[in-house]
Write an enzyme that holds these catalytic residues in place. Structure first.
Site, short mmCIF file in Angstrom:
data_model
loop_
_atom_site.label_atom_id
_atom_site.label_comp_id
_atom_site.label_asym_id
_atom_site.label_seq_id
_atom_site.Cartn_x
_atom_site.Cartn_y
_atom_site.Cartn_z
N ARG F 95 43.72 -1.52 -54.67
CA ARG F 95 42.72 -2.59 -54.72
C ARG F 95 42.80 -3.50 -53.48
NH1 ARG F 95 38.80 -1.87 -56.27
NH2 ARG F 95 38.05 -2.80 -54.35
N LYS F 130 32.77 -19.82 -38.48
CA LYS F 130 32.43 -19.78 -39.92
C LYS F 130 32.97 -18.49 -40.54
CE LYS F 130 28.42 -22.78 -39.41
NZ LYS F 130 26.96 -22.97 -39.57
N LYS F 162 31.08 -31.83 -28.56
CA LYS F 162 29.93 -32.09 -29.42
C LYS F 162 29.54 -33.56 -29.36
CE LYS F 162 30.85 -28.31 -32.57
NZ LYS F 162 30.64 -27.81 -33.93
N GLU F 192 27.66 -29.11 -26.00
CA GLU F 192 26.52 -28.93 -26.90
C GLU F 192 25.47 -29.99 -26.57
OE1 GLU F 192 27.39 -28.30 -31.26
OE2 GLU F 192 26.12 -30.07 -31.40
N ASP F 213 21.43 -26.66 -28.94
CA ASP F 213 21.61 -26.74 -30.38
C ASP F 213 20.28 -26.97 -31.10
OD1 ASP F 213 23.16 -26.83 -32.76
OD2 ASP F 213 22.88 -29.00 -32.77
#
Lengths: 274, 274, 274, 274, 274, 274
Positions: F95, F130, F162, F192, F213
């Site tokens: 598994r 992410k 940022k 950014e 962005d």
């Protein structure tokens, strides 16, 4: 930051092991004390926070008081910091805290003595990966406190193509091209070269940085002239304090020196408990 | 031994992190190579097995060949060891293996230069706890390879009663007595003293070892004469190479010097891949 | 101290695993409670702080109140400690906290029953390395709370030369001599002997401690007489409570008994939540 | 299995620490040896594989030879296993391997003496969570080798609703109902009851198992008769060897006894090196 | 709970490594900030506490304010939580906190969409062991927040006998019987069957749960009718949202679906710093 | 590489815990087996080595046979790999091995479907941070196997300035300048920006990379034209498969898409044991 917590924990474990048999048996839990951390010679400070973390790891109640910050120049005889709280903790953490502080301040002090020689020149002095195992993050921090800069932290945050890589690939051009496709666009590619032919190949391959390895000063001047701003130029090899200013005058952008970290003597710092 | 495995793992993690982005992307898995580890200056060897463990940690198939053992004197230009196997592993382990080897051999070499000065005298030179955080076990091993001996490993395997302990207890006599009842009968008790009154108290308390802290040579001679074999005598403080022989001639049993470990410069060792 | 934190964490993980499915699903987070830790039989207390650390590990807000200290004699029916705070935490930590407390107090109680038999005699009763894996530091602490002393903590803080070491070296004399040169001057050397010839060899080698292994009482008396204060004398072997006083009367300095730790029954301690 | 590896590593670290200063300094690396592990009293074997893992952890080349398996009855004087390989490893692993083997075989032997009393009766004897911190998995394994069965491993693999849970929820019915909705359908729900009213409530709530806590034999008989097969019946409380057969005759399905683990004396097993 | 602390630590280490080189170099330590965590689409909330623990791990001073609890339905555009404290910590923890929150809320939202289809039927929807490595405990928690239930947590807290087990033992009867003797009485036994003959065997063996593997709807109906309440009935196999209601109408007790966890898309949640 | 070993260990621990109670009790140690890992749908393979490491972690004797490599396209019904050895190990590792393989191949397959749309265009598709907590290194590897590239691995190997960083510093120019002095010369600086004014400032500051962005396609075209090769141009924001080709046609160098990792469904892969 985790690297720092891990090495602090390892250092405390290796010193205290199953217990400080002297202190645990002689000092009552409730005794309080104050320790004075003293510079026994003039130095550039590095590691103040780490020294604090050693005591805090043992006992979060320990308090610190210091007018200094890492990077400050401290003269001999100065009290660097006061540490107050459980006497037991002061005695158990003393050696480990000082071992960090002496070594990191030793590096910062050593680095500053190099920086002083070239601070009027448009060149950057950087460290290497020749650091003490387990202390990489801290020693590179001490280098910055001394006034120099860092090369890559490890094998993961910068590309440095050496002769073995070139041989295995079949050439500088192919090596740079292959890597461009595989790595993040935020990571630069540096190529180590040992002669003008390789300088030319690295330029043709659009290397971001060219490292001149163990070249003579005239060769370095020629390389700088050929590269002519199309790549950052680094010199490396057995850089000594004696040669530093001459190297810095060749027009290279970066000088890297392992000696900044691997052979810095500790500075003398002690703790006196009141 | 676990200490060694732990610091090796930490050192490799800090250098390689999520991956050697140069080597992983350029060198095919199947490429084999041979590396020659070279002494670039004359040195006393220490850390051969640790250097091997670095490569073996990355790849258990790596093979080693060396006619030397730790403690051997190696002259400049000598091949210390051959390392064979996966080229990828050789390139990834090189820096970490050398960082251990350069530092440990640096300590052994430094220690040997002290030992040479006093080898005809019946005195023992020992290290202190002023070691690099995380490398205690290894650095103390290197001290032995250099020919000196070890003081206690940490706070757990020997008692050293200092002024703060004495103050907290109310006297040397009470401190020694309390500890005798609490610790293993295999652990000796050492008392740090700074004058003749304390020497007398330590003798009366039947301390196993008396450490003379920062005394002058005449004071040391007097203390040795008073103690007269009833306890082991250690001198400590800012021991330098210059003073070493004079100190050794005072009749003390043991001289401890932090400089053996905290300020030993690395020796120059490199690896060339064929 | 780290050893203690590690075993507490391991104990909690093995009991709670991915979650206490009863308590997590039935008890609201905000419920508060108070637990009474009760001695169900008379005992010598050991492990109070460890039991607290179990609860504190789960929740730093838990509060403790106890008039007792480790080493105290507690009669049956006595409330040892009150524990207050989140009901969830009390329920989740209860079993692990009690498992430590029952076992450590079990050892202290067992040890005290031995000590009572010989407290008027000038002999020291010590434990061995026959402790429960992972609990060495704690169990040796409980032995001290019971009134006995500790032998070495492990293989690292004391030398014990046994028959296999002697055979491999070629004799007691050579073994002791070799070790003197290798170990810290704060660590003593003990030699295990099984007859008078070996006693003589150990004396000649200036062993610090001589362990008489599995000798009869008359042999022990003879050995003590021969050694005559020139070394500390320890007897070891299957020491039972029945023989203890007779052994203690032979003039030996130290009696070591594995039974102090390896076969101490737990005492009965429970927790009632109000 | 990880639990086992973790506790073995912890046990070795606590015993060897930074090094076995006797063996490391006296026994040459190349010396080979053979150790005979001997039962000094009759016992039920448990922990053979764990003892092997201790040696294998130190040195994967160690070889083992034994005609026995855990659960076997071994008579006094029998050689349980031969262990061959590096003499150094045999000496360094001996104590830790024996500490596991003596304790686990001690539990198996103790458990077997209970099982023998009731083996003709249709009742199951099970352990509790009163195990040594860190050794839960191993001690529950030893219980099975002794012939008894295991209760839940921890708080995560079985539900046991006690009085505090009931009080916090407002009743047995609501507690069982809430849990049914939250837990896996492969986990059973047990309710601890102390009188017939609670037995009735637990039955009404369709508890899978009902634990009769500290009831008298007549009460137990009455409860068994009321429950009448609609739930598994467990008795718990201060179960002693003396009461065991009487309890087993009451018709309950399961008897749980903390004494199986928390108070089993170690059996005597030694290692002789040839 | 430890599983959660471990995965949070691993996630932070993999993101921050030796340091956030942007934030550490640009944001002063003393700058404070407030972050707004926003639902960019409608969702079922899961992981609020875990997201908090990420920030708290980095800095225990961070404060949280939220009117919601896990399991709540949140509409697009809603502020889920405010996070206040050191701006550095907010920036360093943001991505890791969101990665947990997006994934866990993604699962809860996905699960809720299944549950809605069958909430009027007396059937239980459960997850499987097809979870993301390292996130088992958290993902199974998210499943509960979505409104479904959990199957066993792992291989240790429930028995599931599959065809390979049956083949190795020689039959369902023998497999169930063997296990009954070996496992805790609080753990149920489930048998996976693929035809009516096996259903009959599982019933005869008194399996607690029978899993119908990849059967057609008519076969399932027949099996349910045969089993007739004598065991819990679970259906498994490629359960899709389309088939769910039909399956739920067959009378089975439990439907297990790997898709609840292994293919749930993340929901869109962002953090805006004020 | 360590990241991979750590997550594999964590995954196995969470699945097996204290033991696979079904397999450990039913399958004899000596039984051998062969498992066939099957693609149940067409897919791009990723994670073959990781799946092998899961089995090898449990038992180094397991053997693997596969004609495929990660990155290969596999059609439905194909046998991806054969796994042979101890039947117990196959059942216990199945598994966890599949959970890795299904997820990583799911990402590679998902990524490939994006890549196919733009493979004729001179643009690079990259992932983001992410990723699933704990799986960063593996998921970024799967992205490369799918044919896309990686953005930075974490906060440590690339600079991304940022809006919050800019606000805290007082402007793009000062932020870029400060960082140039602090970071390694092998790490690039990305800024950014959200409008043309900021594009201009980033150009003036000599940012290496400019991230547009959430701009519209016309705005992107204008920015590309202004930047005109003086910096690498990246677009980011809610990139969907539908918009991908249009974005790729704007002349940007790099498109980053979180959806490559955070919402890739697992592919269906199973293991059949013969």
């Amino acid at each position: 930051m985790h690297a720092i917590k891990d090495i602090i924990e390892m250092a405390i474990r290796e010193d205290i092991g199953p217990g400080d048999i002297t202190t645990d048996n002689l000092i009552p839990d409730e005794n309080q004390g104050k320790g004075i951390i003293l510079a026994k010679e003039s130095l550039i400070l590095a590691g103040l926070r780490v020294a604090q973390q050693v005591f805090s790891y043992l006992d979060p109640e320990i308090r610190f008081d210091s007018p200094y910050r890492d990077g400050d120049e401290i003269s001999a005889g100065t009290t660097i910091m006061e540490v107050s709280g459980s006497l037991k903790t002061l005695l158990k953490g003393e050696r480990t805290a000082l071992n960090f502080l002496q070594r990191l301040s030793g590096i910062a002090t050593h680095v500053r003595s190099y920086i002083t020689l070239i601070k009027d020149l448009p060149v950057r002095l950087v460290d290497t990966r020749k650091t003490t195992p387990g202390l990489r993050t801290l020693e590179k921090y001490a280098v910055r406190m001394g006034g120099a800069s860092n090369h890559r932290m490890g094998l993961y945050d910068g590309v440095l193509i050496k002769d073995n890589h070139i041989a295995a690939c079949g050439g500088i051009g192919i090596a740079v091209h292959t890597l461009r496709g595989m790595i993040s666009h935020l990571v630069k590619i540096e190529v180590e070269v040992s002669d003008m032919v390789q300088v030319q190949e690295a330029l043709a391959a659009k290397a971001d940085v060219i490292m001149l390895d163990n070249m003579t000063v005239p060769q370095i001047r020629e390389a700088v002239s050929r590269i002519n701003g199309k790549a950052i130029v680094e010199v490396s090899g057995m850089v000594t304090k004696k040669d530093l200013r001459e190297l810095a005058g060749t027009g290279v952008d970066i000088i890297s020196a392992g000696a900044l970290t691997h052979s810095a003597p500790s500075v003398d710092i002690s703790m006196r408990i009141l």
